[in-house]
Write an enzyme that holds these catalytic residues in place. Sequence first.
Site, PDB file in Angstrom:
ATOM      1  CG  PHE A  16      41.207   1.247  94.687  1.00 32.24           C
ATOM      2  CD1 PHE A  16      40.472   1.074  95.949  1.00 32.24           C
ATOM      3  CD2 PHE A  16      41.520   2.336  94.123  1.00 32.24           C
ATOM      4  CE1 PHE A  16      39.819   2.023  96.407  1.00 32.24           C
ATOM      5  CE2 PHE A  16      40.775   3.724  94.644  1.00 32.24           C
ATOM      6  CZ  PHE A  16      39.932   3.594  95.731  1.00 32.24           C
ATOM      7  CB  SER A 238      49.008   0.404  84.064  1.00 29.65           C
ATOM      8  OG  SER A 238      48.282   1.407  83.510  1.00 29.65           O
ATOM      9  CE  LYS A 239      47.370  -1.008  92.021  1.00 26.74           C
ATOM     10  NZ  LYS A 239      48.087  -1.129  93.144  1.00 26.74           N
ATOM     11  NE  ARG A 240      50.062   7.257  85.326  1.00 26.97           N
ATOM     12  CZ  ARG A 240      50.119   8.641  86.068  1.00 26.97           C
ATOM     13  NH1 ARG A 240      50.711   8.144  87.139  1.00 26.97           N
ATOM     14  NH2 ARG A 240      49.979   9.632  85.577  1.00 26.97           N
ATOM     15  NE  ARG A 241      46.699   2.834  78.827  1.00 29.82           N
ATOM     16  CZ  ARG A 241      47.783   1.756  78.726  1.00 29.82           C
ATOM     17  NH1 ARG A 241      48.774   2.059  78.826  1.00 29.82           N
ATOM     18  NH2 ARG A 241      47.619   0.666  78.125  1.00 29.82           N
TER      19      ARG A 241
END
Length: 468
Positions: A16, A238-241
């Site tokens: 995204f 970060s995209k993860r967190r």
Amino acid sequence: MTHVPRYRFAPSPTGFFHVGGARTALYNWALALRTGGTFVLRIEDTDESRNSPEWTQGIIDALSWLGIDSSHPQFEGPYFQSQNAELHVAAAHKLFEQGNAYWCDLSAEQIQARAKETGKQGYDGYSRDRGLTGGPGQVLRFRVPTGSTVVHDLVRGEVEFANETIEDFVLLRSNGSPMFLLANVVDDIEMKVSNVVRAEEHLPNTPKQQMLWDALGHTPPQWAHVPVLVNEQRKKLSKRRDKVALEQYREEGILPDAMVNYLMTLGWAPAGDTEIVPWSSMVEEFRLEDVNHSPAFFDIKKLASFNGDYIRALSLQDFVSASLPVLAATDAWPSSRFSAEVYEKIAPLVQTRVVTMSEVPVMVDFLFLEDPAIDQAAWDKTMAAEFAADVLKHCMSEFASCEWNHDALKTILESWTEAKELKLGKTQAPIRVAMTGRTVGPPLFESIEILGRDETIRRLQKSLSRLG
RNA sequence: GCCCCCAUCGUCUAGUGGCCUAGGACACCACCCUUUCAAGGUGGCGGCACGGGUUCGAAUCCCGUUGGGGGUGCCA
């Protein structure tokens, strides 16, 4: 040689759209607009394993939401890096022919083993003079010259790197495909990019890329590395967190103008005592030289505050238009019960009470539900008052024949309240819960007026019987 | 480890040697307004990381320390 600056935004379509990318895009766009330059969009899709076509459309949609319109005359692209593969390979071979690059057949394990032996880190240039000629299993590496490389950066000043600290980096993978460093430079040369404005994480890449520009016989662009955006732990977003998807903010009812304004102020501030300024003046004032040097925290609370300001600054008509899609999409009530006409009556009262557009439905749902959604805690709290039944009864009988406007309605409750030596703040509560199911919401008497006499009385009656 | 960047209220920032007793915004607190909740108004809390220089004078210049961050891939 062109005198019109050419900026570029080169995201990779791997997820995204990142708010950090959005800020970088905005900086580039503002600069292109002010300087009469061009904004080039290039999709860096060389890492095939991570690409997906829908991400590309996502990028274009996101940019357009931010006001970076692909049909604007100063917008160019999108270009796709993958379509320039032959150019990248050709450049690589040119570098090999010129002696600026050489083939290497060491595997990652072998490189590690050598590093362990010599006690140093990374690749040591083992294949530099082995005269390999390429072939399966071989990568093409750049021959980093001796000396040092000075990067002239508009936000950082001069940054010097000792070349000996830069290892001979890979240009072509063993499968023949070009690496980012090379592809990026070749494309920038090809697209005559004159100004590279990107996040600070690329600063360590810059000396390598500058060497590539030089070796390929071109003058490097004007570099500018803007600070990264960080989370509350001060780590790069970060995209993860972290919540970084622009699309998500859009869905939650953040206005694009608010997002744009907020993003611009992360690392930079417009002149004067207010940060809320129109896009046109940001375009006029924005200078890379004024951009801060340290990472900026992406503060959702402050974004929300900006958004609230922008919502309140909307004309009533614009606020209603902005609400309509949200109201249409909600499942807070059966869509057949919605009435735009009714909503328009209450809209001005909603406008000062929401921070994001997604809060609108819950504020007005009582108007479009057959019966209000009763919040049990609100009911228990307000209906416990000893006067609860009395006030409901009183209003029910008085509202049946009074004049139907909020002043008249208020007067009725006020007189009753005074007679009982109570406070309006207290006595309005049971009525509010009977009408809306909640203890908070738009001003009560206005809400009742919009609800209408029959429905109001029906709801009072219903609460009364529920009270029991 | 090595390379690079950075350092003003909790956060985003203004500040480019004297206008700084460091300004604004968000958040927080209080008060006012008030039919709930908001909005609005007023006020408050709170900062130049530390140590050395340079200078008549330093948040601003220099050095060091400490602390953060980024990079260190046949990812981008």
